[in-house]
Design a protein around this motif. Structure first.
Motif, mmCIF file in Angstrom:
data_model
loop_
_atom_site.group_PDB
_atom_site.id
_atom_site.type_symbol
_atom_site.label_atom_id
_atom_site.label_comp_id
_atom_site.label_asym_id
_atom_site.label_seq_id
_atom_site.Cartn_x
_atom_site.Cartn_y
_atom_site.Cartn_z
ATOM 1 N N TRP A 25 -3.837 5.315 -2.859
ATOM 2 C CA TRP A 25 -4.824 6.369 -2.628
ATOM 3 C C TRP A 25 -4.413 7.520 -3.531
ATOM 4 O O TRP A 25 -3.460 8.243 -3.251
ATOM 5 C CB TRP A 25 -4.831 6.798 -1.162
ATOM 6 C CG TRP A 25 -5.252 5.710 -0.211
ATOM 7 C CD1 TRP A 25 -4.436 4.805 0.411
ATOM 8 C CD2 TRP A 25 -6.579 5.409 0.220
ATOM 9 N NE1 TRP A 25 -5.177 3.963 1.207
ATOM 10 C CE2 TRP A 25 -6.500 4.309 1.114
ATOM 11 C CE3 TRP A 25 -7.839 5.967 -0.053
ATOM 12 C CZ2 TRP A 25 -7.626 3.762 1.725
ATOM 13 C CZ3 TRP A 25 -8.952 5.416 0.552
ATOM 14 C CH2 TRP A 25 -8.849 4.333 1.423
ATOM 15 N N ALA A 29 -3.609 8.789 2.077
ATOM 16 C CA ALA A 29 -4.573 7.875 2.703
ATOM 17 C C ALA A 29 -5.346 8.588 3.811
ATOM 18 O O ALA A 29 -4.759 9.294 4.631
ATOM 19 C CB ALA A 29 -3.868 6.656 3.267
ATOM 20 N N ALA A 77 -8.675 9.323 -3.219
ATOM 21 C CA ALA A 77 -8.305 9.812 -1.882
ATOM 22 C C ALA A 77 -9.214 10.941 -1.412
ATOM 23 O O ALA A 77 -9.641 10.968 -0.253
ATOM 24 C CB ALA A 77 -6.849 10.275 -1.876
ATOM 25 N N ARG A 107 -5.789 2.442 5.928
ATOM 26 C CA ARG A 107 -4.993 1.207 5.873
ATOM 27 C C ARG A 107 -5.748 0.054 6.533
ATOM 28 O O ARG A 107 -5.740 -1.085 6.041
ATOM 29 C CB ARG A 107 -3.647 1.435 6.571
ATOM 30 C CG ARG A 107 -2.731 0.209 6.630
ATOM 31 C CD ARG A 107 -2.327 -0.252 5.235
ATOM 32 N NE ARG A 107 -1.453 -1.397 5.274
ATOM 33 C CZ ARG A 107 -0.132 -1.331 5.378
ATOM 34 N NH1 ARG A 107 0.467 -0.144 5.451
ATOM 35 N NH2 ARG A 107 0.601 -2.418 5.386
ATOM 36 N N THR A 142 0.836 -1.190 0.000
ATOM 37 C CA THR A 142 0.000 0.000 0.000
ATOM 38 C C THR A 142 0.874 1.245 0.000
ATOM 39 O O THR A 142 1.771 1.376 0.842
ATOM 40 C CB THR A 142 -0.908 0.034 1.242
ATOM 41 O OG1 THR A 142 -1.702 -1.149 1.279
ATOM 42 C CG2 THR A 142 -1.820 1.258 1.204
#
Length: 295
Positions: free
Chosen positions: A177, A121, A224, A126, A116
């Motif tokens: 994101w 984010a 995002a 997460r 990731t």
């Protein structure tokens, strides 16, 4: 290997290129969109539009020129098994074939790594990815390994093998994101009354000299700005997780269905925020694909 004819699956078009080498690479992508987020979060998902998958093809190349050593992390038997489906349903479809007998899936005999990129984010993002991956893993029996963070961003020419970054194995599934500046299909602030794309997802399949196909890596892009705004609303995290689960469904090989009670329906529905019976039935089948010890 002879050139395969074009195949059509509804509005989904998938093209297999001519190739004189051992393998060719195909990318299957779908994206998830919704009307402008206004009012309560539960209203934001109503009428959300899932668009037909699209595809593209990378250049053919030989195994030795751009792929990892054969058999890395391969096991002799599947690493897990799908969870039992309490009530099976025929409301599922596969993205990687014209029929249910022609599905394309990940190799159940080796783990699926994922990474990731943390940039942009939202708080708690997460954790939602972790939960969505866990839901997909339970449904398929496929084993996922979280390799943590990465600096890699999305690219239309993403290499499925990046030994300098990830070692001598297939590149992990990438979660990003992304901002509107990075992904033109995204808008930073949802526009009331308009359709806004919340995420994009897809996988890359290798095509062998026998015509067999298997997914080896994939990408999920998450809006995002829009999803971060949704996270702040009552019930928002569940809606964002639904977006992630839907995109993971496409990454693993699920297509859209006509049943509005399923998460893989082409328009999101209030109250449908996780995999339903048809989704789970399809995911269970995708978790029982072929093992490819030599890819």
């Amino acid at each position: 290997m002879r050139k395969k004819p074009r195949r059509h699956h509804g509005r989904f078009r998938r093209i297999l290129p001519a190739a004189c080498s051992v393998l060719a690479l195909a990318m299957i992508v779908s994206y998830y969109a919704f009307p402008g987020l206004v009012g309560q979060a539960t209203a934001a998902i109503a009428g959300e539009q899932f668009h037909a998958p699209q595809s593209g093809v990378g250049p053919a190349s030989s195994w030795t020129a751009g792929y990892p050593p054969r058999g890395v992390e391969a096991h002799k038997a599947p690493l897990g098994r799908p969870a039992a489906v309490a009530q099976t349903s025929e409301s599922y479809a596969f993205i990687g074939g014209d029929s249910r007998s022609g599905l394309i899936a990940y190799d159940p005999c080796r783990p699926i790594h994922f990474v990731t990129r943390p940039d942009n984010a939202p708080e708690g993002g997460r954790e939602l990815i972790t939960r969505a991956v866990a839901a997909a893993s339970q449904a398929t029996g496929l084993v996922f390994i979280d390799d943590g963070g990465t600096t890699e961003g999305y690219s239309t020419n993403r290499g499925p093998y990046q030994p300098g970054r990830y070692g001598k194995r297939w590149a992990p599934v990438l979660f990003v994101w992304a901002t509107a500046a990075e992904q033109p299909k995204f808008v930073q602030v949802p526009v009331p009354g308009e359709t806004n794309v919340a995420g994009l997802g897809g996988s890359q399949a290798i095509v062998g000299d026998t015509g067999s196909e298997v997914f080896v890596t994939g990408t999920v892009q998450l809006n995002a700005g829009a999803l971060g705004e949704t996270m702040s609303r009552p019930g928002g995290p569940a809606l964002v997780q639904a977006v992630i689960e839907h995109e993971i469904g496409h990454v693993l090989g699920l297509g859209h269905v006509k049943d509005p009670s399923q998460l893989m329906y082409d328009r999101a529905r209030p109250g449908v925020t996780t995999y339903a019976a048809g989704d789970l039935t399809g995911l269970a089948r995708l978790g029982q694909g072929k093992c490819f010890p030599n890819h």
